[in-house]
Design a protein around this motif. Structure first.
Motif, PDB file in Angstrom:
ATOM      1  N   MET A   1     -83.420  34.085  80.491  1.00  0.00           N
ATOM      2  CA  MET A   1     -82.547  34.606  79.459  1.00  0.00           C
ATOM      3  C   MET A   1     -83.359  35.473  78.506  1.00  0.00           C
ATOM      4  N   ASN A   2     -82.635  36.132  77.595  1.00  0.00           N
ATOM      5  CA  ASN A   2     -83.272  36.999  76.610  1.00  0.00           C
ATOM      6  C   ASN A   2     -84.452  36.379  75.900  1.00  0.00           C
TER       7      ASN A   2
ATOM      8  N   GLU B   1     -84.382  36.558  67.172  1.00  0.00           N
ATOM      9  CA  GLU B   1     -83.059  36.827  66.607  1.00  0.00           C
ATOM     10  C   GLU B   1     -82.879  38.233  66.073  1.00  0.00           C
TER      11      GLU B   1
ATOM     12  N   LYS C   1     -82.280  39.363  70.408  1.00  0.00           N
ATOM     13  CA  LYS C   1     -81.255  38.335  70.238  1.00  0.00           C
ATOM     14  C   LYS C   1     -81.545  37.167  71.171  1.00  0.00           C
ATOM     15  N   MET C   2     -81.306  35.966  70.652  1.00  0.00           N
ATOM     16  CA  MET C   2     -81.657  34.803  71.444  1.00  0.00           C
ATOM     17  C   MET C   2     -80.429  34.039  71.903  1.00  0.00           C
ATOM     18  N   CYS C   3     -80.670  32.828  72.390  1.00  0.00           N
ATOM     19  CA  CYS C   3     -79.591  32.115  73.067  1.00  0.00           C
ATOM     20  C   CYS C   3     -78.465  31.704  72.132  1.00  0.00           C
ATOM     21  N   MET C   4     -77.422  31.213  72.773  1.00  0.00           N
ATOM     22  CA  MET C   4     -76.164  31.068  72.095  1.00  0.00           C
ATOM     23  C   MET C   4     -76.051  29.812  71.239  1.00  0.00           C
ATOM     24  N   MET C   5     -76.661  28.731  71.676  1.00  0.00           N
ATOM     25  CA  MET C   5     -76.449  27.478  70.978  1.00  0.00           C
ATOM     26  C   MET C   5     -77.649  27.122  70.123  1.00  0.00           C
ATOM     27  N   ALA C   6     -77.347  26.632  68.916  1.00  0.00           N
ATOM     28  CA  ALA C   6     -78.412  26.305  67.984  1.00  0.00           C
ATOM     29  C   ALA C   6     -79.287  25.171  68.492  1.00  0.00           C
ATOM     30  N   ASP C   7     -78.766  24.374  69.427  1.00  0.00           N
ATOM     31  CA  ASP C   7     -79.614  23.271  69.877  1.00  0.00           C
ATOM     32  C   ASP C   7     -80.407  23.637  71.135  1.00  0.00           C
ATOM     33  N   MET C   8     -80.349  24.902  71.516  1.00  0.00           N
ATOM     34  CA  MET C   8     -81.180  25.297  72.648  1.00  0.00           C
ATOM     35  C   MET C   8     -82.605  25.498  72.174  1.00  0.00           C
TER      36      MET C   8
ATOM     37  N   GLN D   1     -83.862  28.391  69.994  1.00  0.00           N
ATOM     38  CA  GLN D   1     -83.333  28.359  68.633  1.00  0.00           C
ATOM     39  C   GLN D   1     -83.929  27.200  67.842  1.00  0.00           C
ATOM     40  N   ALA D   2     -84.074  26.079  68.516  1.00  0.00           N
ATOM     41  CA  ALA D   2     -84.470  24.861  67.816  1.00  0.00           C
ATOM     42  C   ALA D   2     -85.974  24.792  67.613  1.00  0.00           C
ATOM     43  N   VAL D   3     -86.753  25.368  68.520  1.00  0.00           N
ATOM     44  CA  VAL D   3     -88.203  25.212  68.449  1.00  0.00           C
ATOM     45  C   VAL D   3     -88.924  26.546  68.250  1.00  0.00           C
TER      46      VAL D   3
END
Lengths: 223, 397, 142
Positions: C39-40, C90, C94-101, C104-106
């Motif tokens: 992914m991106n 970001e 642009k990064m993945c869709m879910m904040a818990d991925m 995004q999380a790390v």
């Protein structure tokens, strides 16, 4: 200004010997007069440092009283006595006594700032350091100094508050001849400027600069 | 000057000060971190409870685990039953209100390949999702419009594609700290359109059924004075192929694990505190021994016994303050940015407390570390104030 | 007073090493999809890694540099890099869709925090080098 020890003695307890206590200093009368150098000589362990500490207000005598200008110093509160010592008694303790976190200059002005603020005392400190030949080392730290230099800094520190009484404990201990001479001449000058100087030493050199000489042996003070 | 002396002492002996500071930082970090983590989980749990909003959720048989997976664990899923079941439930005595929900899991949404849970509701009857939506979105949802949960990384106005059906994100929902943040929400007609689209792409369950006749679950509100358990038993007994799940039971498991986690945190905190306090007390007493001569000199130049004690105490307090602030800053840098990791590790709903709670927790953490510094040095301070100056200066040579 | 290596020197090196070594191993983005493609956020990870390596090399140059002026120059050069790196997750990519991925999380918070810390240290270094430069100039005058 004068300092009087009136029948002071110091007794310590011990367990092993026959008697369960001994006197470090036997009952002693002594007067430290202004304008004079009073020298007490004696071997180490003879009780002379104990006597000096009692006179400095650092060690309460077992018996007797210490008077500073007719005031019984051990009847004062710790704070009053501390302030009295801070303002009127310059003590030059044994050994290296510079605070290692502070520069020479900061060490010298420390007694002044202990109870006061403001006023530029640094100028006087510079003059004093000049007198003891340490002007160039004012920004050095005590660990960078030789024994003689440290001792001279301690003298400047003892004089910063312009106290009436100077109590010096082995001020020339482990100093070379040159430094011994410098230190003793400084103390002589100080006495000549009207201060009362007590000098406790086991070396005989100091006697040459003294007005009054005592000898101490086994806790007994003799002329 | 004594203040200056104190700071110079701290700076000059930087190694030692740093070590003590790190210990104090652990203290404040454990207080701050422990409080924030536990409160966040408690908040998350409360938020979950209020967001579920129903007393009972009725789902098809075999889907009792799926509904928990969707609502609690956040695993996207879907299951369906006949719409007529809702009417049957409505007839049961003591049921005050019912509302259907539709679940659909996307295969992929936009750029990134993660399944997203789609939850559809009927605006006319819904009593669980709309109160939440009202907090952040005023208007009613139109066709092909959706609201994104707080964890969905998308902006209002963007289009999301589900099963080749394009929907527009018209709003983002308030964070709940629960798995509900990972879903998108649409009204019934949109979700049915999506289900039809899914049917065309070949989603198995939908193949034989008409989306118009399907619902996923029924949210049930029980009238006051009726026993929730007996109504749920009634549903289980009288309506075939339907299982009623009490929402309270779903939360219970979480609230038990929260108790476990908070118990463990407390034990851990106690261990950190006891260990650090003992080490600090020993360290201070060693430092004082080493610095006896320095204090004797201070005494000689006129420091009172009180001044000595104050010097020791204030040095310790300053170190405690610096360490306390460091610990709290570390807490801010770890707890909030990495919230996602924490949520994942604990498997608990996690909603950070509000800012005033965070600030007071930070203050308490810093203050407790200052107090710890002062307390552990108090004994040493008392000892130094009884110093025998003459003796120390003689033995120091 | 004229110590060649200061706390800021070490901090800059340390932080850049943490970022460069941490991104591929500890703070990496989401893994490959089931079909093996990325992914991106994966490209974001690689760009951050590249920039972190550049910053690491520069920070070692900073460590080795002697004069205050040289160190100041290197620090100034680091600043835009630090800011740009912080913006990559970001804003730039642009990064993945879910904040818990994971990305995004790390990866995102780790990158941003380390870059901000580096920025703070770099700015303090510039201030410190300025002071140090002045002292040296005074000495040169004597």
């Amino acid at each position: 200004m004068k300092l009087i020890g009136d029948g002071i003695s110091k007794r310590y307890f011990r367990k092993t010997k026959k008697a369960n206590y001994f006197y470090a200093v036997q009952k002693t009368d002594i007067e430290i007069k202004e304008g004079n150098i009073t020298v007490i000589t004696g071997r180490s362990g003879s009780g002379k440092s104990t006597l000096l500490n009692m006179l400095a207000g650092l060690l309460e005598p077992t018996e007797g009283k210490v008077y500073f200008d007719d005031r019984d110093i051990y009847s004062m509160s710790d704070k009053e006595l501390s302030i009295l010592r801070n303002e009127n008694v310059g003590v030059i303790p044994q050994g290296q006594t510079g605070l290692s976190s502070l520069t020479v200059m900061e060490n010298v002005v420390l007694p002044y700032y202990m109870y006061k603020k403001g006023e530029n005392i640094e100028k006087r400190a510079e003059e004093l350091l000049e007198t003891v030949g340490m002007a160039e080392l004012s920004n050095a730290y005590p660990t960078e100094l030789s024994g003689g230099e440290n001792r001279r800094a301690a003298i400047a520190r003892a004089l910063i508050q312009d106290p009436g009484i100077i109590l010096a404990d082995e001020p020339t201990g482990d100093l070379d001849d040159e430094n011994t001479r410098i230190v003793l001449e400084l103390l002589r000058k100080t006495a000549d400027s009207g201060k009362a100087v007590l000098l406790v030493t086991h070396e005989n050199e100091a006697v040459n600069y003294a007005d009054i000489v005592y000898k101490m042996d086994g806790g007994v003070l003799t002329v | 000057m004594t203040k200056r002396l104190m700071f110079k002492n701290i700076v000059k002996r930087s190694g030692r000060s740093l070590a003590l500071m790190i210990l104090s930082a652990f203290l404040s970090f454990s207080v701050f971190g422990g409080y924030i983590a536990i409160t966040s989980m408690q908040n998350g749990l409360n938020s979950l409870e209020s967001r579920l909003g129903a007393d009972i959720i009725a789902v098809p048989d075999k889907a009792a685990h799926d509904i928990e997976a969707i609502l609690i664990q956040g695993t996207p899923g879907y299951f369906y039953m006949d719409k007529s079941n809702m009417e049957k439930i409505k007839q049961i005595e003591g049921v005050e209100a019912v509302s259907p929900q539709y679940f659909l899991a996307s295969l992929s949404a936009g750029c990134c390949s993660v399944p997203v849970q789609v939850i559809g509701f009927e605006p006319e009857t819904d009593f669980s999702i709309q109160p939440w939506i009202k907090e952040s979105y005023g208007a009613n949802l139109g066709t092909d419009e959706l609201l994104a949960g707080a964890n969905i990384n998308t902006d209002v106005g963007e289009n999301l594609k589900f099963y080749n059906h394009i929907c527009k994100v018209v709003g983002k929902l308030e964070k709940t700290g629960t798995e509900l943040d990972n879903a998108v929400y649409t009204n019934g007609s949109t979700v049915k359109a999506l289900m039809s689209a899914a049917k065309e792409t070949g989603v198995g369950v939908l193949e034989k059924n008409d989306p118009e006749k399907l619902i996923s679950s029924v949210l049930i509100k029980v009238k006051d004075g009726y026993d929730i358990d007996s109504i749920s038993d009634n549903i289980n007994i009288h309506i075939r192929h339907v299982t009623a799940v009490r929402t309270q039971n779903m939360i219970e498991g979480l609230s038990q694990s929260l108790m476990g986690i908070s118990g463990m945190t407390k034990v851990l905190m106690a261990a950190v505190w006891i260990l650090s306090l003992v080490i600090m007390a020993i360290a201070f007493s060693m430092i004082i021994n080493e610095r006896k001569r320095e204090f004797a000199v201070l005494r000689v130049i006129g420091a009172s016994r009180r001044t000595l004690a104050v010097t020791v105490l204030s040095e310790a307090a300053v170190i405690g303050l610096a360490g306390g602030l460091t610990g709290v800053i570390a807490g801010f840098l770890i707890l909030f940015p990495f919230e996602g990791v924490l949520t994942d590790k604990f498997g608990m709903p996690y909603l950070a407390p509000n800012i005033s709670n965070i600030i007071s927790a930070a203050l308490i953490a810093v203050i407790s570390s200052v107090i710890a510094g002062s307390l552990t040095s108090a004994f040493s301070a008392a000892r130094i104030s009884r110093i025998d100056t003459g003796l120390i200066l003689r033995e120091g040579n | 007073m004229n110590k060649k290596i200061s706390v800021t020197d070490i901090m800059i090196v340390l932080l850049s090493v943490i970022l460069a070594a941490g991104i591929p191993f500890f703070f990496h983005a989401c893994g490959a999809k089931e079909d093996g493609t990325f992914m991106n956020c994966h490209s974001a990870q690689q760009v951050i890694f590249g920039l972190a390596c550049v910053m690491m090399i520069i920070s070692f140059a900073h460590l080795g540099a002697g004069s205050a002026k040289m160190k100041t120059g290197i620090s100034i050069a680091l600043i835009p890099l630090e800011i740009y790196t912080a913006l990559i997750p970001e804003t730039v990519i642009k990064m993945c869709m879910m904040a818990d991925m994971r990305c995004q999380a790390v990866m995102k918070p780790a990158t941003i925090i380390i870059c901000i810390l580096m920025l703070i240290v770099t700015i303090s270094d510039i201030v410190y080098q300025k002071k140090r430069g002045n002292i040296n100039d005074e000495k040169a005058d004597v």
